[in-house]
Design a protein around this motif. Sequence first.
Motif, PDB file in Angstrom:
ATOM      1  N   PHE A 163       0.816  -1.218   0.000  1.00 24.72           N
ATOM      2  CA  PHE A 163       0.000   0.000   0.000  1.00 24.72           C
ATOM      3  C   PHE A 163       0.850   1.269   0.000  1.00 24.72           C
ATOM      4  O   PHE A 163       0.438   2.304  -0.515  1.00 24.72           O
ATOM      5  CB  PHE A 163      -0.952   0.002   1.198  1.00 24.72           C
ATOM      6  CG  PHE A 163      -2.222  -0.753   0.948  1.00 24.72           C
ATOM      7  CD1 PHE A 163      -3.244  -0.179   0.216  1.00 24.72           C
ATOM      8  CD2 PHE A 163      -2.390  -2.042   1.429  1.00 24.72           C
ATOM      9  CE1 PHE A 163      -4.418  -0.871  -0.034  1.00 24.72           C
ATOM     10  CE2 PHE A 163      -3.562  -2.739   1.196  1.00 24.72           C
ATOM     11  CZ  PHE A 163      -4.584  -2.158   0.455  1.00 24.72           C
ATOM     12  N   LYS A 209       3.137   0.506  -4.023  1.00 28.55           N
ATOM     13  CA  LYS A 209       2.526   0.149  -5.302  1.00 28.55           C
ATOM     14  C   LYS A 209       1.689   1.283  -5.877  1.00 28.55           C
ATOM     15  O   LYS A 209       1.039   2.024  -5.133  1.00 28.55           O
ATOM     16  CB  LYS A 209       1.638  -1.101  -5.141  1.00 28.55           C
ATOM     17  CG  LYS A 209       2.391  -2.406  -5.194  1.00 28.55           C
ATOM     18  CD  LYS A 209       1.520  -3.592  -4.852  1.00 28.55           C
ATOM     19  CE  LYS A 209       0.365  -3.788  -5.792  1.00 28.55           C
ATOM     20  NZ  LYS A 209      -0.350  -5.069  -5.539  1.00 28.55           N
ATOM     21  N   ASP A 210       1.705   1.389  -7.186  1.00 27.37           N
ATOM     22  CA  ASP A 210       0.842   2.357  -7.861  1.00 27.37           C
ATOM     23  C   ASP A 210      -0.619   1.952  -7.647  1.00 27.37           C
ATOM     24  O   ASP A 210      -0.951   0.753  -7.684  1.00 27.37           O
ATOM     25  CB  ASP A 210       1.153   2.382  -9.359  1.00 27.37           C
ATOM     26  CG  ASP A 210       0.400   3.490 -10.090  1.00 27.37           C
ATOM     27  OD1 ASP A 210      -0.798   3.293 -10.365  1.00 27.37           O
ATOM     28  OD2 ASP A 210       1.007   4.535 -10.363  1.00 27.37           O
ATOM     29  N   LYS A 211      -1.484   2.924  -7.428  1.00 23.00           N
ATOM     30  CA  LYS A 211      -2.875   2.601  -7.105  1.00 23.00           C
ATOM     31  C   LYS A 211      -3.585   1.837  -8.218  1.00 23.00           C
ATOM     32  O   LYS A 211      -4.515   1.062  -7.958  1.00 23.00           O
ATOM     33  CB  LYS A 211      -3.648   3.870  -6.758  1.00 23.00           C
ATOM     34  CG  LYS A 211      -3.812   4.875  -7.866  1.00 23.00           C
ATOM     35  CD  LYS A 211      -4.533   6.119  -7.349  1.00 23.00           C
ATOM     36  CE  LYS A 211      -4.661   7.184  -8.428  1.00 23.00           C
ATOM     37  NZ  LYS A 211      -5.290   8.420  -7.891  1.00 23.00           N
ATOM     38  N   PHE A 253      -3.869  -1.917  -7.892  1.00 22.54           N
ATOM     39  CA  PHE A 253      -4.855  -2.497  -6.974  1.00 22.54           C
ATOM     40  C   PHE A 253      -6.183  -2.801  -7.674  1.00 22.54           C
ATOM     41  O   PHE A 253      -7.092  -3.358  -7.055  1.00 22.54           O
ATOM     42  CB  PHE A 253      -5.096  -1.541  -5.792  1.00 22.54           C
ATOM     43  CG  PHE A 253      -3.936  -1.457  -4.847  1.00 22.54           C
ATOM     44  CD1 PHE A 253      -3.729  -2.430  -3.886  1.00 22.54           C
ATOM     45  CD2 PHE A 253      -3.040  -0.401  -4.925  1.00 22.54           C
ATOM     46  CE1 PHE A 253      -2.650  -2.362  -3.013  1.00 22.54           C
ATOM     47  CE2 PHE A 253      -1.962  -0.317  -4.061  1.00 22.54           C
ATOM     48  CZ  PHE A 253      -1.759  -1.301  -3.102  1.00 22.54           C
ATOM     49  N   ASP A 282      -2.898   6.051   1.863  1.00 25.98           N
ATOM     50  CA  ASP A 282      -3.772   6.676   0.876  1.00 25.98           C
ATOM     51  C   ASP A 282      -5.129   5.967   0.866  1.00 25.98           C
ATOM     52  O   ASP A 282      -5.226   4.790   0.510  1.00 25.98           O
ATOM     53  CB  ASP A 282      -3.110   6.574  -0.505  1.00 25.98           C
ATOM     54  CG  ASP A 282      -3.921   7.258  -1.603  1.00 25.98           C
ATOM     55  OD1 ASP A 282      -5.085   7.605  -1.375  1.00 25.98           O
ATOM     56  OD2 ASP A 282      -3.364   7.434  -2.711  1.00 25.98           O
ATOM     57  N   GLU A 297      -7.611   6.242  -1.071  1.00 20.22           N
ATOM     58  CA  GLU A 297      -8.073   5.826  -2.396  1.00 20.22           C
ATOM     59  C   GLU A 297      -7.539   4.444  -2.745  1.00 20.22           C
ATOM     60  O   GLU A 297      -8.248   3.620  -3.323  1.00 20.22           O
ATOM     61  CB  GLU A 297      -7.645   6.848  -3.458  1.00 20.22           C
ATOM     62  CG  GLU A 297      -8.271   6.576  -4.826  1.00 20.22           C
ATOM     63  CD  GLU A 297      -7.920   7.625  -5.879  1.00 20.22           C
ATOM     64  OE1 GLU A 297      -8.413   7.498  -7.007  1.00 20.22           O
ATOM     65  OE2 GLU A 297      -7.147   8.553  -5.562  1.00 20.22           O
ATOM     66  N   LYS A 298      -6.286   4.189  -2.399  1.00 17.37           N
ATOM     67  CA  LYS A 298      -5.715   2.852  -2.638  1.00 17.37           C
ATOM     68  C   LYS A 298      -6.501   1.793  -1.872  1.00 17.37           C
ATOM     69  O   LYS A 298      -6.810   0.717  -2.398  1.00 17.37           O
ATOM     70  CB  LYS A 298      -4.247   2.818  -2.193  1.00 17.37           C
ATOM     71  CG  LYS A 298      -3.273   3.508  -3.114  1.00 17.37           C
ATOM     72  CD  LYS A 298      -1.853   3.300  -2.608  1.00 17.37           C
ATOM     73  CE  LYS A 298      -0.818   3.946  -3.507  1.00 17.37           C
ATOM     74  NZ  LYS A 298       0.566   3.736  -3.013  1.00 17.37           N
ATOM     75  N   SER A 348      -8.611  -1.254  -3.559  1.00 15.94           N
ATOM     76  CA  SER A 348      -8.248  -2.623  -3.214  1.00 15.94           C
ATOM     77  C   SER A 348      -9.442  -3.398  -2.654  1.00 15.94           C
ATOM     78  O   SER A 348      -9.703  -4.543  -3.051  1.00 15.94           O
ATOM     79  CB  SER A 348      -7.113  -2.621  -2.189  1.00 15.94           C
ATOM     80  OG  SER A 348      -6.858  -3.914  -1.708  1.00 15.94           O
TER      81      SER A 348
END
Length: 409
Positions: free
Chosen positions: A67, A70-72, A75, A111, A113-114, A118
């Motif tokens: 989290f 990694k780029d969102k 996910f 974040d 949003e992530k 996910s």
Amino acid sequence: MNKEFLENYVELALKIGINLQKNQCLVIMSPVETADFTRKLVEKAYEIGASEVIVHWSDDFCKKMDFIYKDKLLFENIPDWQLESLMSYANKGAAFLSIAANDPELLKGIDSEKIAISQKTRNIKFKPYYDKVMGNEIQWNILSVPTKSWAKKIFENCSEEKAVQKLWDAIIYSVKADTPDPIETWKKHLDTLKEKMDYLNNKQFEKLIITNSLGTNLTVQMPKNHIWASGKDVTKNNIEFVANIPTEEVFSLPHKYGVNGIVYASKPLNYGGTLIEDFSITFKDGKIIDFKAAHGKEALESLINTDEGSKYLGEIALVPFDSPISNSNILFYNTLFDENASCHLAIGQAYPSCIQDGDKMDSETMEKNGVNDSLTHVDFMFGTDDLNILGIAKNMKKENIFIKGNWAF
């Protein structure tokens, strides 16, 4: 850890929890930090007669690193093999045991949003498996084992070692593994829950009116031919199992469009590694129309907006305030324990088994009968020591179900 109590807990998980059958496959989902306990489960399962035991490991540290770095967009995808693995074992009749022991604040500061992406991706990807679980097509059980981060969250003023020991003591007590004959103790406990379940099923209340001093004032309509369930479930193959250890609840489903008023959470909700605290939710005709939270509001908003069904409820569960877990006066920050110390509601998917012939209904028929469908199912607690629940019968006769937090019958 007392060796006898630990062995009792392992036996309860396999014999009462999933009720493992001879020559049956067992799948265990376990954090790496609970490996010692998981190995005991594996060994005992083979001794009982399991044909095969598969362990799917997870790791909080690696999850957090994902989290953070990694780029969102990554996910948004989960490899097919993860679902295929679960479904392949489920389709051949495996039993599933999950150890819920995550750090309650694992994703604090991550974040949002992530996290939302996910969670939604997982809910969509694994829905075929979740449907088997919710439909009682397989034996399944959730239990918990202490981890250092979880224990320190609860007992923050203790050393790490002492915190873990105190959490072990609390768990062993809660699951009745310290009694002279835990298997027999559980059978009696399940019989007691069944008495409450049978009473409510015979009454078939049309509505429940729920109030307490926190400000909860909620009317919950019950669907026609609803079914109350308790600790013991039965698969379609007629194998009994207990989905949660511990369990203190008697539960059913509310009518999707029949919930009105406001409910205040009485305990924090640990959702996906984020704590949602001091929150309330307002309903009109079943739908969530407003919500507030002192902490974790973004996480609550993400949960509610998972899909259309997550704006409605799928479960109402009754748990007396005067129960072993509640009387421990421990806030576990773990839904498995906290929901069994408190009456609770669930946002999202309803259990089809909680309505007559629910297992035979297609999605259209379920909708007509007020059975909610969703990608998610998340419990939150509203029980207090002054909670009152009034049942309204078809003839409008009123009867107390709960008075001051406990059963009235």
